[in-house]
Design a protein around this motif. Structure first.
Motif, short mmCIF file in Angstrom:
data_model
loop_
_atom_site.label_atom_id
_atom_site.label_comp_id
_atom_site.label_asym_id
_atom_site.label_seq_id
_atom_site.Cartn_x
_atom_site.Cartn_y
_atom_site.Cartn_z
N ASP A 69 -2.10 31.58 19.00
CA ASP A 69 -1.26 31.68 17.81
C ASP A 69 -0.10 30.69 17.83
O ASP A 69 0.47 30.36 16.79
N GLU A 70 0.25 30.18 19.05
CA GLU A 70 1.35 29.24 19.13
C GLU A 70 0.99 27.89 18.53
O GLU A 70 1.86 27.07 18.26
N PHE A 71 -0.30 27.66 18.32
CA PHE A 71 -0.73 26.42 17.70
C PHE A 71 -1.00 26.59 16.21
O PHE A 71 -1.47 25.68 15.55
N VAL A 72 -0.72 27.78 15.70
CA VAL A 72 -0.86 28.01 14.27
C VAL A 72 0.37 27.43 13.59
O VAL A 72 1.50 27.75 13.93
N LEU A 73 0.13 26.55 12.64
CA LEU A 73 1.23 25.89 11.96
C LEU A 73 1.74 26.76 10.82
O LEU A 73 0.97 27.35 10.09
N GLU A 74 3.05 26.83 10.72
CA GLU A 74 3.64 27.54 9.58
C GLU A 74 3.40 26.70 8.33
O GLU A 74 3.73 25.51 8.29
N PRO A 75 2.79 27.27 7.32
CA PRO A 75 2.58 26.51 6.08
C PRO A 75 3.92 26.01 5.53
O PRO A 75 4.90 26.74 5.50
N LYS A 76 3.92 24.75 5.11
CA LYS A 76 5.15 24.16 4.58
C LYS A 76 5.26 24.48 3.09
O LYS A 76 5.26 23.59 2.23
N ASN A 77 5.32 25.77 2.79
CA ASN A 77 5.27 26.17 1.38
C ASN A 77 6.44 27.06 0.99
O ASN A 77 6.37 27.75 -0.02
N ILE A 78 7.49 27.06 1.80
CA ILE A 78 8.65 27.90 1.51
C ILE A 78 9.74 27.04 0.87
O ILE A 78 10.20 26.07 1.49
N PRO A 79 10.16 27.34 -0.34
CA PRO A 79 11.26 26.58 -0.95
C PRO A 79 12.53 26.67 -0.11
O PRO A 79 12.75 27.67 0.59
N ASN A 80 13.37 25.62 -0.18
CA ASN A 80 14.64 25.67 0.55
C ASN A 80 15.62 26.59 -0.18
O ASN A 80 15.35 27.04 -1.31
N PRO A 81 16.78 26.90 0.42
CA PRO A 81 17.69 27.87 -0.21
C PRO A 81 18.14 27.49 -1.62
O PRO A 81 18.26 28.37 -2.48
N ASP A 82 18.40 26.19 -1.87
CA ASP A 82 18.82 25.79 -3.21
C ASP A 82 17.69 26.01 -4.22
O ASP A 82 17.92 26.43 -5.36
N GLU A 83 16.47 25.69 -3.81
CA GLU A 83 15.32 25.91 -4.69
C GLU A 83 15.10 27.40 -4.94
O GLU A 83 14.76 27.82 -6.05
N MET A 84 15.30 28.21 -3.88
CA MET A 84 15.15 29.66 -4.05
C MET A 84 16.21 30.22 -4.99
O MET A 84 15.97 31.19 -5.71
N ALA A 85 17.40 29.61 -5.01
CA ALA A 85 18.44 30.07 -5.94
C ALA A 85 18.00 29.84 -7.39
O ALA A 85 18.27 30.67 -8.27
N VAL A 86 17.31 28.73 -7.64
CA VAL A 86 16.78 28.48 -8.98
C VAL A 86 15.69 29.50 -9.30
O VAL A 86 15.63 30.04 -10.42
N CYS A 87 14.83 29.80 -8.32
CA CYS A 87 13.81 30.84 -8.52
C CYS A 87 14.47 32.17 -8.88
O CYS A 87 13.99 32.90 -9.75
N ALA A 88 15.56 32.47 -8.20
CA ALA A 88 16.26 33.74 -8.44
C ALA A 88 16.80 33.80 -9.86
O ALA A 88 16.68 34.82 -10.55
#
Length: 357
Positions: free
Chosen positions: A177-196
């Protein structure tokens, strides 16, 4: 390694995520260390295949002339994946970011948002095998004495990729599992503020927070969805913008720019904003898009009840915003509106919808 996983590979017309298309899909389900089912399909890219691509994979225009188009191929692929929905799906690819970026882009074109957790055998082989001249799949396979019967064809490459993982895993002191890559699909905090803020705007007009999911694709677009796409925006060097139908901008004085072909073409515009409160002039448009998506989603679920169950289970792994998180994110915006988010004046035909959850 006894875990269930699906080895995956694509052949494409080229390397551009924006302009190139998939021409072959290969996926092999492994269980108990053995391949148990194969998915293999040529795809008609609806455009000529460059000679350079054919020189690599041998796939010609004649071979794909009568093949399923992108939409049909993706529907078949998702049906294959969903047959294993009782498993925690782990996908495996060699240089997996490339294949899954292509897959996500293709799904986005069809208005479908899916997330994938994947193991990259390129990343793992670089860590576990030292001294190879390069870490291309063919080089790694040769080093491990794995034969590829048809190199650069999707199904054969997927099978080899799965076999590479099976050989690497026992020699690793790390948990796979340590070689499982985290998907690069999480918006950054500023982008999440727009989502909010976008979510709060919809909720003020009768939407439900559990209907909304958020996803960032490999091109930097944040998609707001409820199975199907509701809205899309991007933070770019030129500015922050939403993608909006031109017909919705008649009463808006927001700065706009024509969309590119990859964004949807001449019927759409980029609508630039410096603070999401400026979207109030198009909030009715977004609420109508939300309602349209909810109706289409529920019609689909009525026809395929098992898909609703699958989607509800998948929601646990999707990015959503609670009311508390939504309000906290809005408070991080540089400009905080002095007034509450307004409700639109409901016209004939505009009603609230009930959450499907």
């Amino acid at each position: 390694m006894n875990k269930f996983f699906i080895a995956f590979d694509l052949e494409t017309t080229g390397l551009s995520l924006q302009s190139d298309r998939i021409i072959e899909i290969g996926a092999i389900a492994f269980e108990g260390g053995k391949p148990v089912e194969e998915f293999s399909m040529l795809v008609n890219p609806s455009r000529p295949i460059p000679a350079a691509a054919t020189a690599v994979n041998g796939i010609t225009n004649e071979m794909v002339a009568n093949a399923p188009d992108e939409k049909q191929a993706l529907e078949s692929l998702l049906e294959f994946f969903d047959r294993y929905s009782n498993h925690k799906l782990l996908f495996v690819g060699h240089n997996a970011n490339f294949d899954f970026s292509f897959l996500r882009n293709a799904l986005n074109r069809q208005g479908i948002t899916r997330s994938f957790t994947y193991f990259d055998t390129l990343y793992a082989s670089r860590s576990l095998i030292k001294g190879l001249p390069n870490y291309k799949q063919g080089t790694v396979a040769e080093h491990l004495a794995i034969e590829n019967e048809q190199a650069h064809r999707a199904s054969s490459d997927a099978l080899v990729c799965g076999k590479i993982l099976l050989q690497l895993a026992p020699h690793s002191k790390k948990d796979p599992d340590e070689f499982v890559l985290e998907p690069k699909n999480i918006p950054n905090p500023d982008e999440m503020a727009v989502c909010a803020y976008f979510q709060k705007m919809l909720l003020a007009n009768g939407a439900y927070s559990r209907d909304l999911t958020y996803y960032k694709n490999s091109n930097g677009y944040i998609t707001i969805s409820s199975l199907y796409e509701i809205a899309r925006f991007k933070f770019s060097r030129k500015g922050h913008y939403f993608i909006v139908e031109k017909s919705a901008l008649r009463n808006s004085d927001m700065p706009t720019e024509d969309c590119t072909a990859s964004e949807g073409g001449s019927a759409l515009s980029r609508v630039f904003f410096t603070h999401p409160e400026q979207l109030s002039s198009v909030q009715e448009y977004f609420y109508l898009k939300y309602r349209e998506v909810c109706i289409n989603r529920d019609t689909y679920f009525d026809s395929f009840p098992s898909e609703k169950d699958r989607y509800l289970n998948q929601l646990e792994d999707m990015l959503q915003l609670s009311i508390k998180d939504m309000n906290q994110l809005i408070n991080t915006l540089d400009l905080i509106p002095s007034e509450p988010v307004p409700s639109i004046k409901k016209k004939a035909g505009i009603e609230s919808v009930r959450s499907f959850v």
